[in-house]
Design an enzyme around this catalytic site. Structure first.
Site, PDB file in Angstrom:
ATOM      1  N   ASP A  32      47.190  85.490  63.493  1.00 25.30           N
ATOM      2  CA  ASP A  32      47.292  85.193  64.826  1.00 25.30           C
ATOM      3  C   ASP A  32      48.492  86.062  65.381  1.00 25.30           C
ATOM      4  O   ASP A  32      48.152  86.540  66.379  1.00 25.30           O
ATOM      5  CB  ASP A  32      47.852  83.596  65.095  1.00 25.30           C
ATOM      6  CG  ASP A  32      46.739  82.699  64.490  1.00 25.30           C
ATOM      7  OD1 ASP A  32      45.879  83.231  63.907  1.00 25.30           O
ATOM      8  OD2 ASP A  32      46.776  81.405  64.794  1.00 25.30           O
TER       9      ASP A  32
ATOM     10  N   GLU B 241      52.002  75.881  53.903  1.00 25.69           N
ATOM     11  CA  GLU B 241      51.150  76.631  54.740  1.00 25.69           C
ATOM     12  C   GLU B 241      51.325  78.246  54.264  1.00 25.69           C
ATOM     13  O   GLU B 241      50.556  78.961  54.103  1.00 25.69           O
ATOM     14  CB  GLU B 241      51.097  76.651  56.370  1.00 25.69           C
ATOM     15  CG  GLU B 241      50.189  77.175  57.165  1.00 25.69           C
ATOM     16  CD  GLU B 241      50.225  77.236  58.533  1.00 25.69           C
ATOM     17  OE1 GLU B 241      51.346  76.383  59.023  1.00 25.69           O
ATOM     18  OE2 GLU B 241      49.342  77.760  59.406  1.00 25.69           O
TER      19      GLU B 241
HETATM   20  C1  9WN Z   1      44.670  79.064  65.507  1.00 25.40           C
HETATM   21  C2  9WN Z   1      44.662  76.561  60.303  1.00 25.40           C
HETATM   22  C3  9WN Z   1      44.583  77.832  61.267  1.00 25.40           C
HETATM   23  C4  9WN Z   1      44.195  79.089  60.181  1.00 25.40           C
HETATM   24  C5  9WN Z   1      44.887  80.544  60.808  1.00 25.40           C
HETATM   25  C6  9WN Z   1      46.290  80.333  61.129  1.00 25.40           C
HETATM   26  C7  9WN Z   1      46.690  79.121  62.253  1.00 25.40           C
HETATM   27  C8  9WN Z   1      45.651  78.403  64.378  1.00 25.40           C
HETATM   28  C9  9WN Z   1      47.036  77.945  64.925  1.00 25.40           C
HETATM   29  O1  9WN Z   1      46.137  77.853  61.395  1.00 25.40           O
HETATM   30  O2  9WN Z   1      45.940  79.388  63.431  1.00 25.40           O
HETATM   31  O3  9WN Z   1      43.578  79.055  64.775  1.00 25.40           O
HETATM   32  O4  9WN Z   1      47.041  77.044  65.908  1.00 25.40           O
HETATM   33  O5  9WN Z   1      47.998  78.496  64.787  1.00 25.40           O
HETATM   34  O6  9WN Z   1      46.833  81.418  61.730  1.00 25.40           O
HETATM   35  O7  9WN Z   1      44.652  81.461  60.059  1.00 25.40           O
HETATM   36  O8  9WN Z   1      42.889  79.347  60.287  1.00 25.40           O
HETATM   37  O9  9WN Z   1      45.089  76.548  59.253  1.00 25.40           O
END
Ligand code: 9WN
Length: 420
Positions: A164, A393
């Site tokens: 992100d 994470e």
């Molecule tokens: C937005 C769920 C997701 C991962 C992504 C990570 C993070 C989300 C957020 O979490 O993104 O999609 O709200 O930060 O960057 O890779 O799929 O674990």
């Protein structure tokens, strides 16, 4: 923690995050189903509960759009602990989803689970049902995200990459305005350390893009040309190429000839085009800003994740050298951004931390390419991180600090995958 204890602990994480037909990435911070999280987490389930592994991907694909896109989040149940929720997206789906996608790792996961399946009949039944859907998604990618037929697809939102707030997007993101974005309350910063998350300024731009696509009525065929953010990410393309290749192999074995031939052609064209993203001075692949027609010279792990695709051998060997260089400036491989680069930030999300899923995909690709010597180091670092800091994470590549959400599904799934 010995390996048995680690596996037991990992299975407990999966079970705690299991919502019956899908898993949430972690309780609190991410209370819905995420696309690439689910596909990779299914690999963990597959070691001890094959029906549950198939169900995870089946649920994901059940929410595929008519145009072929498989959305990035499925909002199965209301939960105001996450922003932006379904009301912000307003995609008009019966079970709400977002209107963008995520890395297409499901094709790889299906093939891997199929290959190792003990229940062959179940595997064949599930693969037969899923391959046409996965193939439709891949076709959607090349149709809607590569309208000029270059062989490489673009992302229209940083969330699509799964990385992100990578420094890769910084300059391109400057062109995304913030005018017209009303006030909002972020929820992520109350679950995780705000210093490890994207900035408010980035969030305004994330939301501006969502509003822009909403104003197009979520017509995914219009989003590519309408988006001021249009980036070709080598890692994202590598995952798609690998998924096309795996779909081709599996479809051929199941006698699904048309899918096999089309998938093979897409993978081959992608591999050829990926070569245009090679950056000799950095010794890795880099992103390309399609909106202005220029490479993005940012040394992130996106350009190393390309190892997951069937790239030429000399490129895989060069990526090993690149990883060896990175190893000199961190304690745990693979940092999501080069620690010697100005934008590096050890604990901040995709600007430095190690992600086990990335390590797993890079290691898998290098082993396939006959570059397996570095694999024990990459995988060993994953286990050292878990031993030191638990199933976070993501982890700081210098200090091993556990960051983001705790008790994390795909981190646990990767541990099960590695230790089996
Ligand atoms: C937005 C769920 C997701 C991962 C992504 C990570 C993070 C989300 C957020 O979490 O993104 O999609 O709200 O930060 O960057 O890779 O799929 O674990």
């Amino acid at each position: 923690m010995n390996h048995d204890e680690m596996i037991r602990h990992a299975r407990q994480v999966l079970s705690d995050n299991d919502r019956g037909t899908y898993t949430v990435p972690t309780h609190g911070l991410y209370p819905f189903q995420w696309n690439w999280d689910s596909a990779l987490s299914a690999l963990g389930f597959a070691h001890y509960d094959e029906p549950r592994a198939w169900l995870e991907i089946e649920t994901l694909l059940a929410h595929q759009w008519d145009d072929g896109m498989v959305p990035h989040i499925i909002f199965h149940q209301p939960d105001d602990g996450y922003f932006p929720g379904p009301d912000v997206w307003s995609t008009g789906r019966e079970v709400p989803t977002t209107g963008i996608t995520q890395p297409a790792v499901a094709g790889f996961a299906v093939r891997r689970i199929f290959d190792r399946a003990r229940d062959r009949a179940l595997a064949e039944e599930k693969a037969r049902a899923m391959l046409p859907k996965i193939h439709a998604w891949h076709r959607w990618f090349y149709r809607c995200r590569d309208p000029q037929g270059t062989g490489l697809v673009a992302i229209v939102h940083p969330w699509e990459s799964g990385r992100d707030n990578s420094a890769d997007w910084d300059a391109a993101f400057e062109r995304v305005p913030t005018e017209g974005v009303g006030s909002f309350t972020r929820r992520d910063t109350s679950h995780a350390n705000p210093a490890h998350r994207p900035t408010d300024e980035q969030y305004k731009r994330y939301i501006w893009l969502v509003q822009k696509f909403r104003s197009l009525g979520w017509d995914t065929s219009k989003m590519h040309d309408a988006s001021p953010f249009l980036v070709v990410d080598p890692g994202f393309n590598a995952i798609l190429i690998r998924a096309c290749e795996d779909t081709a192999d599996l479809a051929a074995r199941l006698g699904m000839e048309e899918i096999a031939a089309e998938s093979r052609a897409m993978a081959e064209k992608g591999i050829e085009a990926l070569e245009t993203l090679w950056h000799e001075p950095l010794g890795q692949y880099v992103c390309y800003d399609r909106a202005i027609g220029a490479p993005i010279e940012s040394p992130s792990v996106g350009g190393i994740l390309t190892a997951f695709a069937p790239i030429p051998h000399h490129r895989a060997a060069a990526l090993v050298r690149r990883i060896e260089t990175l190893a000199k400036s961190c304690n745990y491989l693979i940092p999501s951004h080069d620690p010697t680069h100005a934008a590096f930030d050890g604990p901040c999300y995709w600007r430095g931390p190690v992600w086990l899923i990335v390590n797993y995909m890079v290691a898998d690709g290098l082993a396939r390419a006959g570059q397996g010597e570095i694999v024990p180091r990459i995988i060993g670092d994953c286990l050292r991180l878990i031993e030191t800091s638990g199933f976070a994470e993501y982890h700081d590549p210098i200090t091993a600090e556990p960051c983001g959400g705790p008790h994390f599904t795909w981190t646990a799934a990767m541990v099960i995958e590695i230790l089996n």
